[in-house]
Scaffold this active site. Structure first.
Site, short mmCIF file in Angstrom:
data_model
loop_
_atom_site.label_atom_id
_atom_site.label_comp_id
_atom_site.label_asym_id
_atom_site.label_seq_id
_atom_site.Cartn_x
_atom_site.Cartn_y
_atom_site.Cartn_z
N ASP A 297 0.82 -1.21 0.00
CA ASP A 297 0.00 0.00 0.00
C ASP A 297 0.86 1.27 0.00
O ASP A 297 1.91 1.32 0.64
CB ASP A 297 -0.90 -0.01 1.25
CG ASP A 297 -1.76 1.23 1.35
OD1 ASP A 297 -2.64 1.41 0.51
OD2 ASP A 297 -1.53 2.04 2.28
N GLU A 349 1.09 -0.66 -5.07
CA GLU A 349 0.00 0.30 -5.27
C GLU A 349 0.66 1.68 -5.32
O GLU A 349 0.88 2.32 -4.31
CB GLU A 349 -1.02 0.20 -4.13
CG GLU A 349 -2.28 1.03 -4.35
CD GLU A 349 -2.22 2.40 -3.68
OE1 GLU A 349 -2.76 3.36 -4.26
OE2 GLU A 349 -1.63 2.51 -2.59
#
Length: 638
Positions: A297, A349
């Site tokens: 993330d 990401e």
């Protein structure tokens, strides 16, 4: 391992299994506790077993250990709760959960639970052997992203457990033909509203859904069903809750600065001990929980010094704005993971255009093997929100993605981030009235599956709820009582099955040898035509995507082969809620060049739809293919 060796590796930043040394571990003479807190004045283990009395079980600072404390406590059993009572460098006494704890109390309680992870008997040996054997083999990747607490709930609104998800979610994934499931963060976190992205327990599977063995059972069930498991992982920042890593011994032990947007603390990647903590944590989930991949993330927030710092210009020692320490962290992380787990998915990401994210470290890259294509997502959804009769003005939003499609190994995501905070659900983003939105949704999904790149779909998108996702309640499964939603689910199931069956959609996913434009320039009619290619010519697919609600007869497109093409998939099929516009089941190639192709076919083109053609194999080609398959089977038997 002697403690001196373990401490040396830890302080060097190379201890891949630091969780086997730090934390709490059962041994013959009791439970040994170890903690890194170099600036603490004193540390004790406290819990119900000693009435939370800091004087009862003080820890000893190991000599020449760089701040490692140790204590062995006899006669403790699994299930005991504990914390560390730390007298910080400023004299303040704080209670901290174990950074390496394997299990925690159910929120809002915050103590660590004494636990062993050696009791579960795995049944996925065949899966593990096969994934290692096929590590370098091309394979379909179609990911179903799940928030475990809100996929489904009990009638009283309480969560399903890991075990209940194994018995309900796993059969659903198999029925819907997904290849992978991605769980939003299941590491321990104090606040449900963070969706798991603000962690306190990096080594502890959240107790909201059950015990560690229950999560192992879920992963085992996924593997038994042929489904790979990806975990969402958050190495960029952690929350400031008092029991967590924040100001652990009174100093910025794990953190560097506070993130300006999120109010969380950024990890200090300049410290080798932090690298040992994080990289061993990634290793832990692969080794102990048998996972198949991590989605990392917020990569951009780590690699850019000025991310979130509006108007400021922070510089590295060379005058650039890259965080050199974070870049080194990613390289070391990916090098370590792929060395030991060559089958792993390591997906970044990353919302930026930072170069070489998915290039090997040896070639100057960061070493990930996949990256989310957020540019494709934004451009495509923007296009689909536009009036179809005006789309000719925005045709480049469709074609631009192919200008950079092979600069990285991309995943095309329609994730949780696109269905919250007033952005509307995916179906509600589509242009038009109620019926038209569903036509446009099928068009979007088919285009997504035909486009180069792996696929990711957030839970619920497959049956098109109009309500945005809410983390605190179940998806609206009752919508399947309505025809349009049920047929949308049928469509996605069929599309998933088609994707897996057609190698041209995934064998050569990351290069021009798997994609060829046939007609990219028909902005006036908002039509795209392209070819997807696999290893064999007979696996070729020809895609025509009509983004306008107009139909055509005798529409000519160029094709590469002098053969008959059959209709392989039609998003406008009445079974999916389509218009039922009559489409030819096959088309014989003519020796009429078109679109820089040597042959062409004429088609009937339904409105707001995608049709996919596949060359019909001749008897000779079928016999050759059958012979090849027979040889492969024979070799396997031998």
């Amino acid at each position: 391992m002697k403690y001196q060796t373990a401490c040396h590796l830890f302080h060097e930043g190379t201890y891949l299994q630091s969780y086997e040394f730090f934390g709490a571990h059962f041994q013959d003479d009791g439970v040994v506790f170890r903690l890194w807190a170099p600036y603490a004045q004193s540390v004790s283990v406290v819990g119900d077993f000693n009435h939370w009395d800091a004087a009862s079980h003080p820890m000893c600072l190991l000599p020449e250990s760089g701040g490692v404390w140790e204590l062995t406590v006899p006669d403790l059993s699994a299930g005991e709760i504990y914390k560390y009572s730390i007298t910080r460098c400023d004299g303040e006494v704080v209670l901290k959960a174990d950074p390496y704890g394997f299990f925690s109390e159910v929120a809002p309680n915050t103590a660590t639970v004494l636990w062993s992870l050696d009791n579960y008997k795995w049944k996925d040996r065949s899966w593990c052997a096969k994934r290692r054997l096929n590590a370098k083999k091309a394979k379909p990747v179609n990911i179903y992203e799940v928030h475990p607490g809100s996929w489904k709930t009990h009638e009283d609104g309480t969560h399903l457990s890991y075990a209940e998800l194994a018995d309900t979610l796993v059969p659903y994934l198999k029925e819907m033909h997904y290849t992978h499931v991605e769980l939003m963060p299941i590491m321990e976190h104090p606040f449900d509203g963070s969706w798991g992205y603000q962690l306190t327990g990096y080594f502890a599977a959240t107790s909201r859904y059950g015990k560690p063995e229950d999560l192992m059972y879920f992963i085992d069930a996924c593997h038994h069903a042929g489904i790979a498991v990806i975990l969402d992982w958050v190495p960029g920042h952690f929350c400031k809750d008092a029991h967590g890593l924040y100001k652990f011994d009174g100093t910025n032990l794990y953190e560097s600065t506070e993130h300006p947007h999120w109010g969380t603390m950024e990890f200090d990647f300049a410290k080798p001990e932090v690298l040992s903590f994080l990289i061993s944590n990634a290793y832990f989930w692969f080794e102990v929980y048998h996972i198949d991949g991590l989605r990392i993330d917020g990569v951009a927030s780590m690699i850019y010094l000025n991310y979130g710092y509006d108007g400021e210009s922070r510089r590295n020692k060379y005058g650039g704005t890259d965080c050199l320490e974070a870049l080194e962290f990613f390289k070391r992380l990916n090098t370590a993971i792929f060395k030991h787990f060559p089958y792993a998915i390591m997906a970044a990401e990353d919302s930026s255009a930072y170069p070489l994210v998915t290039a090997p470290v040896a070639d100057g890259g960061l070493g990930f093997n996949l990256k989310w294509d957020l540019g494709w997502m934004h451009d495509t959804l923007s296009y689909m929100e536009t009036d179809p009769y005006c789309r000719s003005q925005f045709h480049n939003r469709l074609t631009f993605s192919m200008a950079y499609a092979f600069s990285e190994n991309f995943i095309l995501p329609l994730s949780h981030d696109e269905v919250v905070h007033g952005k509307k659900s995916i179906v509600d983003k589509m242009f038009g009235d109620y019926d038209m939105k569903f036509d446009q949704l099928r068009l979007l999904y088919t285009y997504m599956y035909l486009h180069s790149g792996k696929k990711l779909m957030f839970m619920g998108n497959e049956f098109a709820p109009f309500t945005e996702w809410r983390y605190y309640e179940s998806l609206e499964w009752f919508m399947l009582d309505y025809d349009k939603h049920r047929k949308t689910q049928d469509f996605v199931r069929a599309l998933n099955k088609f994707y897996i069956k057609e190698p041209a959609l995934w064998e050569k996913d990351h290069g021009w040898d798997g994609f060829q434009w046939i007609d990219a320039d028909n902005a006036g009619q908002s039509i795209l035509v392209f070819r997807r290619m696999g290893d064999k010519p007979q696996d070729d697919l020809i895609a025509l995507i009509n983004f306008c609600p107009l139909s055509y007869t005798d529409y000519r497109i160029g094709v590469p082969q002098n053969t008959t093409y059959r209709l392989a998939f039609n998003s406008d099929d009445p079974a999916f809620g389509g218009s039922g516009f009559a489409v030819k089941k096959s088309a014989k190639a003519q020796k009429t060049p078109c679109h820089n192709q040597p042959y062409s076919v004429t088609l009937s083109v339904p409105p707001s739809a995608a049709i996919i053609l596949k060359p019909v194999a001749t008897r000779k080609k079928k016999a050759a293919a059958k012979k090849t398959a027979s040889k492969k089977t024979s070799r396997k038997e031998k």
